[in-house]
Enzyme design. Sequence first.
Site, PDB file in Angstrom:
ATOM      1  N   THR A   1      -9.769  -9.838  -2.840  1.00 58.99           N
ATOM      2  CA  THR A   1     -10.415 -10.317  -4.610  1.00 58.99           C
ATOM      3  C   THR A   1      -9.570 -10.226  -5.305  1.00 58.99           C
ATOM      4  O   THR A   1      -9.921 -10.719  -6.545  1.00 58.99           O
ATOM      5  CB  THR A   1     -11.621  -9.766  -4.460  1.00 58.99           C
ATOM      6  OG1 THR A   1     -11.389  -8.117  -4.685  1.00 58.99           O
ATOM      7  CG2 THR A   1     -12.448  -9.845  -3.239  1.00 58.99           C
TER       8      THR A   1
ATOM      9  N   ASP B   1       4.691   0.196  -5.109  1.00 57.98           N
ATOM     10  CA  ASP B   1       5.495   0.408  -3.877  1.00 57.98           C
ATOM     11  C   ASP B   1       7.148   0.932  -4.288  1.00 57.98           C
ATOM     12  O   ASP B   1       7.798   1.464  -3.450  1.00 57.98           O
ATOM     13  CB  ASP B   1       5.510  -0.744  -3.126  1.00 57.98           C
ATOM     14  CG  ASP B   1       4.235  -0.951  -2.201  1.00 57.98           C
ATOM     15  OD1 ASP B   1       3.559   0.012  -2.049  1.00 57.98           O
ATOM     16  OD2 ASP B   1       3.792  -2.325  -1.997  1.00 57.98           O
TER      17      ASP B   1
ATOM     18  N   ASP C   1       5.820  -5.123  -6.560  1.00 54.28           N
ATOM     19  CA  ASP C   1       4.643  -4.100  -6.479  1.00 54.28           C
ATOM     20  C   ASP C   1       5.254  -2.884  -7.221  1.00 54.28           C
ATOM     21  O   ASP C   1       6.181  -2.167  -6.547  1.00 54.28           O
ATOM     22  CB  ASP C   1       4.152  -4.031  -5.319  1.00 54.28           C
ATOM     23  CG  ASP C   1       3.062  -2.919  -5.191  1.00 54.28           C
ATOM     24  OD1 ASP C   1       3.074  -1.865  -5.653  1.00 54.28           O
ATOM     25  OD2 ASP C   1       2.009  -3.532  -4.572  1.00 54.28           O
TER      26      ASP C   1
ATOM     27  N   ARG D   1      -6.076  -2.560  -6.676  1.00 54.28           N
ATOM     28  CA  ARG D   1      -6.505  -4.021  -6.327  1.00 54.28           C
ATOM     29  C   ARG D   1      -6.680  -4.342  -5.148  1.00 54.28           C
ATOM     30  O   ARG D   1      -6.133  -4.266  -4.170  1.00 54.28           O
ATOM     31  CB  ARG D   1      -5.246  -5.064  -7.064  1.00 54.28           C
ATOM     32  CG  ARG D   1      -5.268  -4.681  -8.482  1.00 54.28           C
ATOM     33  CD  ARG D   1      -4.560  -5.997  -8.786  1.00 54.28           C
ATOM     34  NE  ARG D   1      -3.439  -6.565  -8.124  1.00 54.28           N
ATOM     35  CZ  ARG D   1      -2.746  -7.830  -8.385  1.00 54.28           C
ATOM     36  NH1 ARG D   1      -3.014  -8.246  -9.611  1.00 54.28           N
ATOM     37  NH2 ARG D   1      -1.837  -8.165  -7.617  1.00 54.28           N
TER      38      ARG D   1
HETATM   39  C1  PRP Z   1      -1.210  -2.519  -9.539  1.00 52.05           C
HETATM   40  C2  PRP Z   1      -0.585  -2.178 -11.005  1.00 52.05           C
HETATM   41  C3  PRP Z   1      -1.986  -2.253 -11.793  1.00 52.05           C
HETATM   42  C4  PRP Z   1      -2.647  -3.463 -11.328  1.00 52.05           C
HETATM   43  C5  PRP Z   1      -2.230  -4.510 -12.288  1.00 52.05           C
HETATM   44  O1  PRP Z   1      -1.713  -1.576  -8.965  1.00 52.05           O
HETATM   45  O2  PRP Z   1       0.063  -0.907 -11.255  1.00 52.05           O
HETATM   46  O3  PRP Z   1      -2.662  -1.027 -11.720  1.00 52.05           O
HETATM   47  O4  PRP Z   1      -1.836  -3.485  -9.888  1.00 52.05           O
HETATM   48  O5  PRP Z   1      -2.983  -5.782 -11.848  1.00 52.05           O
HETATM   49  P1  PRP Z   1      -4.227  -6.113 -12.311  1.00 52.05           P
HETATM   50  O6  PRP Z   1      -3.873  -6.417 -13.677  1.00 52.05           O
HETATM   51  O7  PRP Z   1      -4.327  -7.599 -11.728  1.00 52.05           O
HETATM   52  O8  PRP Z   1      -5.418  -5.490 -12.221  1.00 52.05           O
HETATM   53  P2  PRP Z   1      -2.153  -1.610  -7.536  1.00 52.05           P
HETATM   54  O9  PRP Z   1      -3.727  -2.098  -7.348  1.00 52.05           O
HETATM   55  O10 PRP Z   1      -1.193  -2.316  -6.931  1.00 52.05           O
HETATM   56  O11 PRP Z   1      -2.291  -0.177  -7.276  1.00 52.05           O
HETATM   57  P3  PRP Z   1      -1.084   0.931  -6.917  1.00 52.05           P
HETATM   58  O12 PRP Z   1      -0.565   1.453  -8.409  1.00 52.05           O
HETATM   59  O13 PRP Z   1      -1.737   2.173  -6.263  1.00 52.05           O
HETATM   60  O14 PRP Z   1       0.067   0.443  -6.146  1.00 52.05           O
HETATM   61  N1  URA Z   2       0.625  -5.178  -9.400  1.00 51.19           N
HETATM   62  C1  URA Z   2       2.158  -5.100  -9.332  1.00 51.19           C
HETATM   63  O1  URA Z   2       2.432  -3.805  -9.030  1.00 51.19           O
HETATM   64  N2  URA Z   2       2.987  -6.111  -9.729  1.00 51.19           N
HETATM   65  C2  URA Z   2       2.493  -7.188 -10.250  1.00 51.19           C
HETATM   66  O2  URA Z   2       3.122  -8.117 -10.167  1.00 51.19           O
HETATM   67  C3  URA Z   2       1.001  -7.457 -10.124  1.00 51.19           C
HETATM   68  C4  URA Z   2       0.218  -6.542  -9.841  1.00 51.19           C
END
Ligand code: PRP
Ligand code: URA
Length: 209
Positions: free
Chosen positions: A108, A203, A200, A104
């Site tokens: 944005t 993380d 997150d 994400r």
């Molecule tokens: C997080 C999560 C989803 C997304 C959800 O990933 O694992 O993929 O956000 O958010 P959304 O429904 O608003 O799209 P992130 O982009 O943080 O990446 P990561 O898994 O690499 O930490």
């Molecule tokens: N991605 C995450 O990992 N946690 C949230 O709460 C939203 C998006």
Amino acid sequence: MGRVVVIDHPLVQHKLTIMRDVNTGPKDFRELLEEISMLMAYEITRDLPTEEVEVTTPLARGRFRMLAGKKIGLVPILRAGLGMVNGVLRLIPAARVGHVGLYRDPETHLPVEYYCKLPPDVNEREIIVLDPMLATGGSAVAAIDFLKERGARQIKLMALVAAPEGVRRVQERHADVDIYVAAIDSHLDEHAYIVPGLGDAGDRLYGTK
Ligand code: PRP
Ligand code: URA
């Protein structure tokens, strides 16, 4: 409209509550996510077709049910979806695993694709998309878009925690996709994080910040 199934089994809820706790570290967080994913896989596979086969027990011959050999594909959304793969594979070891890389954009909140590798026969498989967090729904919708562009026809989505906004978005954009979650939380905050959520997920799984 796709079904929304909330898996409110006591074991799932107990483990999810520990995951939510800010004091739970990456080791426990990873183990709990794997365990919950295995329990959720039990529910998501409830409608798999079976067929009767003939088996001879030590006492008699009989006809009994076995899986009818439907092919399954797991598609974790990188990175956090990776934490769900092993739990599901414990129950469905023959499943093939594809990967969709999305992150994400922090400004944005829109998903950006950086990787996609799928089994070649994705059109013949029942696909289970794995991602612990369904927040705005942007990542799940984008991943399902990619899968459909590459021929996937039967798709389910397995998430741990969802926001109502994310559930609505997937239902609006992909009405044929059933959604399985362990909880639907209250709302998204101004950074599009799920409240109360668990923070997150990527993380917390990998100890990054
Ligand atoms: C997080 C999560 C989803 C997304 C959800 O990933 O694992 O993929 O956000 O958010 P959304 O429904 O608003 O799209 P992130 O982009 O943080 O990446 P990561 O898994 O690499 O930490
Ligand atoms: N991605 C995450 O990992 N946690 C949230 O709460 C939203 C998006």
